[in-house]
Design a protein around this motif. Structure first.
Motif, PDB file in Angstrom:
ATOM      1  N   ARG A  26      65.883  65.439  -9.928  1.00 34.95           N
ATOM      2  CA  ARG A  26      65.433  66.591  -9.150  1.00 34.95           C
ATOM      3  C   ARG A  26      66.379  66.727  -7.968  1.00 34.95           C
ATOM      4  NH1 ARG A  26      58.805  66.819  -9.348  1.00 34.95           N
ATOM      5  NH2 ARG A  26      58.632  66.409 -11.588  1.00 34.95           N
ATOM      6  N   LEU A  27      67.121  67.827  -7.960  1.00 40.73           N
ATOM      7  CA  LEU A  27      68.211  67.991  -7.011  1.00 40.73           C
ATOM      8  C   LEU A  27      68.131  69.332  -6.304  1.00 40.73           C
ATOM      9  CD1 LEU A  27      71.113  66.745  -9.320  1.00 40.73           C
ATOM     10  CD2 LEU A  27      69.850  65.387  -7.630  1.00 40.73           C
ATOM     11  N   ARG A  28      68.660  69.347  -5.102  1.00 39.56           N
ATOM     12  CA  ARG A  28      68.832  70.552  -4.306  1.00 39.56           C
ATOM     13  C   ARG A  28      70.328  70.717  -4.063  1.00 39.56           C
ATOM     14  NH1 ARG A  28      66.474  75.321  -2.327  1.00 39.56           N
ATOM     15  NH2 ARG A  28      67.212  75.751  -0.238  1.00 39.56           N
ATOM     16  N   VAL A  29      70.867  71.881  -4.419  1.00 40.36           N
ATOM     17  CA  VAL A  29      72.293  72.160  -4.237  1.00 40.36           C
ATOM     18  C   VAL A  29      72.418  73.463  -3.444  1.00 40.36           C
ATOM     19  CG1 VAL A  29      74.536  72.415  -5.356  1.00 40.36           C
ATOM     20  CG2 VAL A  29      72.744  71.069  -6.467  1.00 40.36           C
ATOM     21  N   PRO A  30      72.654  73.387  -2.130  1.00 39.99           N
ATOM     22  CA  PRO A  30      72.648  74.604  -1.304  1.00 39.99           C
ATOM     23  C   PRO A  30      73.786  75.575  -1.600  1.00 39.99           C
ATOM     24  CG  PRO A  30      72.370  72.620   0.039  1.00 39.99           C
ATOM     25  CD  PRO A  30      72.791  72.175  -1.319  1.00 39.99           C
ATOM     26  N   ASP A  31      74.873  75.108  -2.235  1.00 41.08           N
ATOM     27  CA  ASP A  31      76.037  75.967  -2.450  1.00 41.08           C
ATOM     28  C   ASP A  31      76.426  75.961  -3.927  1.00 41.08           C
ATOM     29  OD1 ASP A  31      76.742  73.313  -2.399  1.00 41.08           O
ATOM     30  OD2 ASP A  31      78.625  73.606  -1.318  1.00 41.08           O
ATOM     31  N   PHE A  32      75.470  76.245  -4.790  1.00 36.71           N
ATOM     32  CA  PHE A  32      75.684  76.074  -6.222  1.00 36.71           C
ATOM     33  C   PHE A  32      76.629  77.131  -6.793  1.00 36.71           C
ATOM     34  CE2 PHE A  32      74.594  76.682 -10.714  1.00 36.71           C
ATOM     35  CZ  PHE A  32      74.696  75.373 -11.159  1.00 36.71           C
ATOM     36  N   HIS A  33      77.614  76.659  -7.574  1.00 35.25           N
ATOM     37  CA  HIS A  33      78.554  77.528  -8.275  1.00 35.25           C
ATOM     38  C   HIS A  33      78.475  77.256  -9.771  1.00 35.25           C
ATOM     39  CE1 HIS A  33      80.143  77.899  -4.217  1.00 35.25           C
ATOM     40  NE2 HIS A  33      80.960  78.858  -4.623  1.00 35.25           N
ATOM     41  N   PHE A  34      78.546  78.317 -10.554  1.00 42.54           N
ATOM     42  CA  PHE A  34      78.554  78.223 -12.014  1.00 42.54           C
ATOM     43  C   PHE A  34      79.845  78.869 -12.500  1.00 42.54           C
ATOM     44  CE2 PHE A  34      76.453  79.988 -16.123  1.00 42.54           C
ATOM     45  CZ  PHE A  34      77.017  78.965 -16.874  1.00 42.54           C
ATOM     46  N   ASN A  35      80.708  78.072 -13.128  1.00 45.10           N
ATOM     47  CA  ASN A  35      82.021  78.559 -13.557  1.00 45.10           C
ATOM     48  C   ASN A  35      82.776  79.240 -12.418  1.00 45.10           C
ATOM     49  OD1 ASN A  35      81.586  77.608 -16.140  1.00 45.10           O
ATOM     50  ND2 ASN A  35      80.932  79.575 -16.966  1.00 45.10           N
ATOM     51  N   GLY A  36      82.668  78.654 -11.216  1.00 45.99           N
ATOM     52  CA  GLY A  36      83.398  79.163 -10.061  1.00 45.99           C
ATOM     53  C   GLY A  36      82.734  80.298  -9.329  1.00 45.99           C
ATOM     54  N   ALA A  37      81.615  80.807  -9.826  1.00 47.76           N
ATOM     55  CA  ALA A  37      80.918  81.936  -9.189  1.00 47.76           C
ATOM     56  C   ALA A  37      79.747  81.418  -8.351  1.00 47.76           C
ATOM     57  CB  ALA A  37      80.405  82.913 -10.235  1.00 47.76           C
ATOM     58  N   TYR A  38      79.649  81.875  -7.112  1.00 47.70           N
ATOM     59  CA  TYR A  38      78.557  81.459  -6.232  1.00 47.70           C
ATOM     60  C   TYR A  38      77.258  82.128  -6.673  1.00 47.70           C
ATOM     61  CZ  TYR A  38      75.662  80.998  -2.062  1.00 47.70           C
ATOM     62  OH  TYR A  38      74.632  80.733  -1.199  1.00 47.70           O
ATOM     63  N   LEU A  39      76.221  81.302  -6.924  1.00 43.63           N
ATOM     64  CA  LEU A  39      74.926  81.830  -7.360  1.00 43.63           C
ATOM     65  C   LEU A  39      73.812  81.578  -6.357  1.00 43.63           C
ATOM     66  CD1 LEU A  39      74.841  81.047 -11.194  1.00 43.63           C
ATOM     67  CD2 LEU A  39      75.634  83.104 -10.018  1.00 43.63           C
ATOM     68  N   GLY A  40      74.111  80.854  -5.249  1.00 37.16           N
ATOM     69  CA  GLY A  40      73.097  80.686  -4.219  1.00 37.16           C
ATOM     70  C   GLY A  40      72.656  79.248  -4.047  1.00 37.16           C
ATOM     71  N   ASP A  41      71.485  79.078  -3.424  1.00 38.27           N
ATOM     72  CA  ASP A  41      70.877  77.762  -3.223  1.00 38.27           C
ATOM     73  C   ASP A  41      70.090  77.395  -4.472  1.00 38.27           C
ATOM     74  OD1 ASP A  41      71.929  77.857  -0.712  1.00 38.27           O
ATOM     75  OD2 ASP A  41      70.047  78.358   0.289  1.00 38.27           O
ATOM     76  N   ALA A  42      70.367  76.215  -5.033  1.00 36.88           N
ATOM     77  CA  ALA A  42      69.782  75.840  -6.315  1.00 36.88           C
ATOM     78  C   ALA A  42      68.757  74.730  -6.180  1.00 36.88           C
ATOM     79  CB  ALA A  42      70.880  75.396  -7.276  1.00 36.88           C
ATOM     80  N   ASP A  43      67.640  74.893  -6.879  1.00 39.21           N
ATOM     81  CA  ASP A  43      66.678  73.822  -7.112  1.00 39.21           C
ATOM     82  C   ASP A  43      66.752  73.494  -8.593  1.00 39.21           C
ATOM     83  OD1 ASP A  43      65.260  73.342  -4.554  1.00 39.21           O
ATOM     84  OD2 ASP A  43      64.791  75.470  -4.745  1.00 39.21           O
ATOM     85  N   ILE A  44      67.087  72.246  -8.912  1.00 41.93           N
ATOM     86  CA  ILE A  44      67.386  71.872 -10.290  1.00 41.93           C
ATOM     87  C   ILE A  44      66.531  70.682 -10.708  1.00 41.93           C
ATOM     88  CG2 ILE A  44      69.175  71.081 -11.896  1.00 41.93           C
ATOM     89  CD1 ILE A  44      71.241  72.268  -9.926  1.00 41.93           C
ATOM     90  N   ARG A  45      65.901  70.822 -11.869  1.00 45.87           N
ATOM     91  CA  ARG A  45      65.285  69.662 -12.523  1.00 45.87           C
ATOM     92  C   ARG A  45      66.002  69.485 -13.855  1.00 45.87           C
ATOM     93  NH1 ARG A  45      59.020  67.791 -13.577  1.00 45.87           N
ATOM     94  NH2 ARG A  45      59.605  65.864 -14.658  1.00 45.87           N
ATOM     95  N   GLY A  46      66.499  68.304 -14.089  1.00 46.01           N
ATOM     96  CA  GLY A  46      67.238  68.068 -15.315  1.00 46.01           C
ATOM     97  C   GLY A  46      67.197  66.624 -15.713  1.00 46.01           C
ATOM     98  N   GLY A  47      67.862  66.327 -16.820  1.00 46.62           N
ATOM     99  CA  GLY A  47      67.905  64.956 -17.272  1.00 46.62           C
ATOM    100  C   GLY A  47      68.588  64.813 -18.609  1.00 46.62           C
ATOM    101  N   TRP A  48      68.674  63.575 -19.067  1.00 45.73           N
ATOM    102  CA  TRP A  48      69.314  63.245 -20.336  1.00 45.73           C
ATOM    103  C   TRP A  48      68.236  62.957 -21.372  1.00 45.73           C
ATOM    104  CZ3 TRP A  48      73.429  63.521 -23.202  1.00 45.73           C
ATOM    105  CH2 TRP A  48      73.607  62.646 -24.282  1.00 45.73           C
ATOM    106  N   ASN A  49      68.261  63.713 -22.479  1.00 51.71           N
ATOM    107  CA  ASN A  49      67.367  63.485 -23.602  1.00 51.71           C
ATOM    108  C   ASN A  49      68.121  62.620 -24.604  1.00 51.71           C
ATOM    109  OD1 ASN A  49      65.993  63.681 -26.106  1.00 51.71           O
ATOM    110  ND2 ASN A  49      65.059  65.623 -25.490  1.00 51.71           N
ATOM    111  N   ASN A  50      67.792  61.320 -24.642  1.00 52.72           N
ATOM    112  CA  ASN A  50      68.553  60.390 -25.468  1.00 52.72           C
ATOM    113  C   ASN A  50      68.356  60.646 -26.965  1.00 52.72           C
ATOM    114  OD1 ASN A  50      70.320  58.015 -25.503  1.00 52.72           O
ATOM    115  ND2 ASN A  50      68.587  56.982 -26.488  1.00 52.72           N
TER     116      ASN A  50
END
Length: 296
Positions: free
Chosen positions: A121-145
């Protein structure tokens, strides 16, 4: 720099244990010098433990602590503070999509050594996707083994402008991805990575839904967007500005529906038609343009 450590071997037979204590030092990662604090690691064949291993550089820090065994529900926890996301992607050599920004939050490695699971569970205030600024990000993610894929559910917000949601997975072992992107006035510059050879200098914003999916080398799109966009048509060298209509995305086809178009030099018109492609190659097109003094 180089890591320095003291390693001890103990126990007998199946009870053998390896214990390593790091000596504080500095190391270089991507041309950045990091301080390594004292940390302890141990392994006995049935369990692995990490006791407060930490790295820091200026305002960035990473601390790892915990234990993971063969069959228990223990966990190893990594606390991140202002960690450059690109460092992580470089370390695992993952570049199918590019994520950028500085992450703060917690990642947990749990389950067992035989079946590890990662939840972050991460907070990324300056999130970029493929070099494009998309804003402040709240992310929940993980590895599904089991599925061998990175799964995530994220929302990026540009305060007072719009938002973007991304749900789906990326699988480095299977070399494929499936991302479902919801958009409300979303920056479209992230598409430049996928339309090289078709459009140049693509800019604009869109509201709607897009699915980006397929093998890394055979990506395709689905969805529908209400868009305001400018892009150079590489075949003609002319930059056009489109608005007021919709773009339907389907396998091998971008359909433009009754959109207003300008050439930036006073020419105006209305355009409908489609641009065909085979995984963003072998481009074909068929457009109907009602034009008034437009550059073509």
């Amino acid at each position: 720099g180089a890591l320095s450590a003291v390693t001890e071997f103990g126990g007998q037979g199946s009870e053998k244990e390896i214990r390593t204590t790091l000596i504080p030092t500095t190391i270089s990662i991507n041309d950045t010098v990091w301080n390594v604090a004292s940390g302890k690691f141990s392994w006995n064949g049935n369990a692995m433990s990490i006791d407060r291993f930490s790295l820091n550089h200026e305002a960035s820090a990473l601390t790892i602590d915990g234990q993971l065994a063969q069959a228990t529900g223990d966990s190893i926890i990594a606390d991140l503070k202002n960690i450059d996301v690109s460092y992580i992607l470089d370390l695992v050599n993952f570049h199918a999509v590019e994520f950028g920004g500085h992450a703060t939050g917690r990642a947990t490695l749990s389950s067992s050594l035989k079946n590890p699971m990662v939840d972050a569970r991460l907070r990324v205030p300056d999130f970029h996707f493929n070099g494009a600024y998309l804003g402040d990000a709240d992310i929940r993610g993980g590895w599904n083994n089991r599925e061998k894929q990175i799964e995530f559910d994220a929302k990026m917000t540009e305060e007072g402008i719009g938002w973007t949601t991304v749900k789906g997975y990326v699988s480095p072992p299977r070399k494929c991805l499936d991302l479902r992107i919801g958009s409300e006035n979303t920056n479209l510059a992230f598409l430049n990575r996928y339309v090289t050879g078709i459009f140049g200098d693509l800019e604009g914003r869109a509201t709607g839904f897009t699915r980006l999916h397929g093998p890394f080398k055979e990506l395709d799109f689905e969805g529908k967007e209400q868009a305001r966009v400018s892009a150079k048509i590489l075949a003609t060298g002319v930059t056009y500005y489109l608005s007021g209509g919709s773009v339907d995305l389907s396998a091998g086809r971008f359909s433009f529906n009754n959109m207003d178009v300008e050439d930036g030099l006073g020419g105006r018109g209305r355009i409908s038609g489609f641009l065909g492609h085979k995984h963003l190659k072998n481009i074909t097109y068929d457009f109907h343009l009602d034009a008034d003094n437009m550059l073509v």
